[in-house]
Design a protein around this motif. Structure first.
Motif, mmCIF file in Angstrom:
data_model
loop_
_atom_site.group_PDB
_atom_site.id
_atom_site.type_symbol
_atom_site.label_atom_id
_atom_site.label_comp_id
_atom_site.label_asym_id
_atom_site.label_seq_id
_atom_site.Cartn_x
_atom_site.Cartn_y
_atom_site.Cartn_z
ATOM 1 N N TYR A 204 -11.913 -32.872 65.282
ATOM 2 C CA TYR A 204 -13.086 -32.258 64.649
ATOM 3 C C TYR A 204 -12.712 -30.917 64.025
ATOM 4 O O TYR A 204 -13.059 -30.635 62.865
ATOM 5 N N THR A 205 -11.983 -30.097 64.767
ATOM 6 C CA THR A 205 -11.600 -28.778 64.260
ATOM 7 C C THR A 205 -10.712 -28.898 63.033
ATOM 8 O O THR A 205 -10.906 -28.190 62.030
ATOM 9 N N ARG A 206 -9.731 -29.772 63.083
ATOM 10 C CA ARG A 206 -8.821 -29.937 61.950
ATOM 11 C C ARG A 206 -9.575 -30.433 60.719
ATOM 12 O O ARG A 206 -9.289 -30.010 59.598
ATOM 13 N N GLN A 207 -10.523 -31.324 60.923
ATOM 14 C CA GLN A 207 -11.302 -31.823 59.792
ATOM 15 C C GLN A 207 -12.083 -30.691 59.119
ATOM 16 O O GLN A 207 -12.103 -30.565 57.901
ATOM 17 N N LEU A 208 -12.736 -29.861 59.926
ATOM 18 C CA LEU A 208 -13.532 -28.776 59.370
ATOM 19 C C LEU A 208 -12.665 -27.711 58.708
ATOM 20 O O LEU A 208 -13.053 -27.129 57.691
ATOM 21 N N VAL A 209 -11.488 -27.463 59.277
ATOM 22 C CA VAL A 209 -10.611 -26.424 58.736
ATOM 23 C C VAL A 209 -9.901 -26.903 57.471
ATOM 24 O O VAL A 209 -9.780 -26.162 56.497
ATOM 25 N N VAL A 210 -9.442 -28.148 57.453
ATOM 26 C CA VAL A 210 -8.641 -28.647 56.337
ATOM 27 C C VAL A 210 -9.504 -29.280 55.248
ATOM 28 O O VAL A 210 -9.398 -28.935 54.074
ATOM 29 N N ALA A 211 -10.378 -30.227 55.635
ATOM 30 C CA ALA A 211 -11.143 -30.973 54.635
ATOM 31 C C ALA A 211 -12.283 -30.157 54.034
ATOM 32 O O ALA A 211 -12.719 -30.438 52.913
ATOM 33 N N PHE A 212 -12.774 -29.163 54.761
ATOM 34 C CA PHE A 212 -13.897 -28.359 54.268
ATOM 35 C C PHE A 212 -13.523 -26.880 54.237
ATOM 36 O O PHE A 212 -14.310 -26.015 54.603
ATOM 37 N N VAL A 213 -12.318 -26.606 53.777
ATOM 38 C CA VAL A 213 -11.774 -25.249 53.828
ATOM 39 C C VAL A 213 -12.577 -24.271 52.977
ATOM 40 O O VAL A 213 -12.647 -23.076 53.285
ATOM 41 N N ASP A 214 -13.205 -24.739 51.902
ATOM 42 C CA ASP A 214 -13.918 -23.835 51.012
ATOM 43 C C ASP A 214 -15.381 -23.630 51.401
ATOM 44 O O ASP A 214 -16.120 -22.932 50.701
ATOM 45 N N THR A 215 -15.804 -24.234 52.501
ATOM 46 C CA THR A 215 -17.185 -24.088 52.960
ATOM 47 C C THR A 215 -17.267 -22.971 53.990
ATOM 48 O O THR A 215 -16.412 -22.886 54.879
ATOM 49 N N PRO A 216 -18.276 -22.088 53.915
ATOM 50 C CA PRO A 216 -18.393 -20.984 54.881
ATOM 51 C C PRO A 216 -18.407 -21.483 56.327
ATOM 52 O O PRO A 216 -19.016 -22.517 56.647
ATOM 53 N N ASP A 217 -17.730 -20.758 57.202
ATOM 54 C CA ASP A 217 -17.599 -21.169 58.600
ATOM 55 C C ASP A 217 -18.947 -21.283 59.306
ATOM 56 O O ASP A 217 -19.170 -22.199 60.098
ATOM 57 N N MET A 218 -19.850 -20.338 59.038
ATOM 58 C CA MET A 218 -21.160 -20.389 59.694
ATOM 59 C C MET A 218 -21.922 -21.644 59.313
ATOM 60 O O MET A 218 -22.600 -22.252 60.154
ATOM 61 N N SER A 219 -21.825 -22.063 58.069
ATOM 62 C CA SER A 219 -22.504 -23.285 57.635
ATOM 63 C C SER A 219 -21.945 -24.495 58.361
ATOM 64 O O SER A 219 -22.697 -25.373 58.815
ATOM 65 N N LYS A 220 -20.622 -24.554 58.471
ATOM 66 C CA LYS A 220 -19.999 -25.697 59.153
ATOM 67 C C LYS A 220 -20.404 -25.759 60.616
ATOM 68 O O LYS A 220 -20.710 -26.841 61.152
ATOM 69 N N VAL A 221 -20.401 -24.621 61.284
ATOM 70 C CA VAL A 221 -20.769 -24.585 62.693
ATOM 71 C C VAL A 221 -22.234 -24.965 62.883
ATOM 72 O O VAL A 221 -22.577 -25.797 63.734
ATOM 73 N N ALA A 222 -23.117 -24.368 62.080
ATOM 74 C CA ALA A 222 -24.553 -24.613 62.227
ATOM 75 C C ALA A 222 -24.889 -26.083 62.050
ATOM 76 O O ALA A 222 -25.557 -26.694 62.901
ATOM 77 N N VAL A 223 -24.422 -26.677 60.960
ATOM 78 C CA VAL A 223 -24.778 -28.070 60.676
ATOM 79 C C VAL A 223 -24.126 -29.023 61.662
ATOM 80 O O VAL A 223 -24.760 -29.968 62.140
ATOM 81 N N SER A 224 -22.854 -28.791 62.007
ATOM 82 C CA SER A 224 -22.175 -29.705 62.933
ATOM 83 C C SER A 224 -22.836 -29.682 64.308
ATOM 84 O O SER A 224 -22.971 -30.721 64.959
ATOM 85 N N MET A 225 -23.281 -28.507 64.746
ATOM 86 C CA MET A 225 -23.937 -28.413 66.046
ATOM 87 C C MET A 225 -25.303 -29.093 66.028
ATOM 88 O O MET A 225 -25.668 -29.807 66.969
#
Length: 315
Positions: free
Chosen positions: A169-190
């Protein structure tokens, strides 16, 4: 190390210190809450907290785009399942075995990076991983002895599945969605991860399982604190660390958690032993060794993001 890497490692240190608060808070909360009930509540509150911060930062568009992205939704479902796997595994395995398995996170990250063509595990990286795993095991075992919980093969497999799913999960968010703000990724994934957690909770409740939950103000206060800080804030810092220094090095930072936990316990009278200190030194040595400058490294491992690629929202 350049400044971005220094900031990334500092974020990793703060992340793991904040995450360490999760353990004493969980001990207190789980006295009156069933883990299956706590999982969706914890993730939901953390997601709402981070989403509110994201909205204030002008990330509504980014969050909406992620919620509509089928790949991101799938990754978020795996994230939710990883948490449930941990809960099931930790209830069936002794604390020492669980600590050893969790300490292996850098190994799985490096293996995934190699399979994805993102990492080339050379001798230096392998030695660094060996040092951090040894340090994590050394610190964890002295902290976890005397748990009194009998281990089982199913517990080991569930815990292992939780670690692998979380690293993926972490690698996917870091590599595949690298240009997306971290807060957005955390909020939506949670927020999305609440769905599988809730479905499984509903299944067990329908099957007649007694689900305990305490809604007293004192306990709810602990849950809100845990969700907002040790889950929400630490997750944003975790992705920032993984994006800047690489997921494998971020996983090395994770092996400092047992040391931070015992230091916090020391404030209440526990003893920090030489074994704890030796474990911490091994982990730090491995993390530093992995980041010694080498050329042509790729994002997702021990490579800092190119200047200008950092998301200021994650700071």
């Amino acid at each position: 190390m350049d400044r971005s890497v220094i900031r990334g490692n500092l974020a990793g240190v703060i992340c793991m210190i904040v995450w360490s608060l999760h353990f004493p808070l969980s001990v207190a909360i789980l006295n009156t809450w069933d883990p299956l009930a706590l999982a969706p509540v914890r993730m939901g509150l953390a997601g709402i907290t981070v989403a509110m911060a994201g909205l204030l930062s002008g990330q509504a568009g980014a969050m909406l785009a992620l919620a509509r992205n089928s790949r991101f939704v799938l990754v978020s479902f795996v994230f939710g399942l990883s948490g449930l796997f941990f809960i099931i595994g930790q209830s069936r395995v002794d604390a020492v075995s669980a600590a050893v398995i969790v300490s292996s996170m850098p190994i799985f990250s490096a293996l995934m990076g190699w399979l994805e063509g993102q990492e080339r595990p050379g001798l230096k990286l392998m030695l660094a991983i060996g040092l951090t795993v040894a340090g994590g095991v050394l610190t964890s075992t002295v902290s976890a002895q005397g748990s009194g919980v009998a281990g089982s093969l199913s517990g080991i497999l569930f815990t292992l599945a939780g670690v692998i799913a979380y690293v993926w999960y972490t690698r996917q968010l870091v590599v595949a969605f690298v240009d997306t703000p971290d807060m957005s990724k955390v909020a939506v994934s949670m927020l999305v991860s609440v769905i599988p957690c809730s479905v499984i909770l509903a299944f067990f409740a329908a099957a007649g399982t007694t689900i305990e939950a305490d809604f007293s103000l004192a306990t709810l206060g602990l849950i809100v604190t845990m969700a907002g800080m040790s889950v929400g804030l630490s997750s944003v810092l975790w992705l920032w660390t993984g994006r800047v220094v690489g997921v494998t090095v971020a996983a090395m930072h994770h092996n400092m958690v047992p040391f931070y936990v015992i230091v916090m316990a020391a404030l209440g009278g526990a003893i920090v032993t030489g074994q704890h200190m030796a474990g911490a030194v091994l982990v730090i040595s491995g993390a530093v060794l992995a980041q010694l400058r080498s050329r042509n490294r790729k994002i997702g491992m021990t490579q800092p993001v190119a200047p200008g690629r950092e998301n200021p929202e994650a700071k």
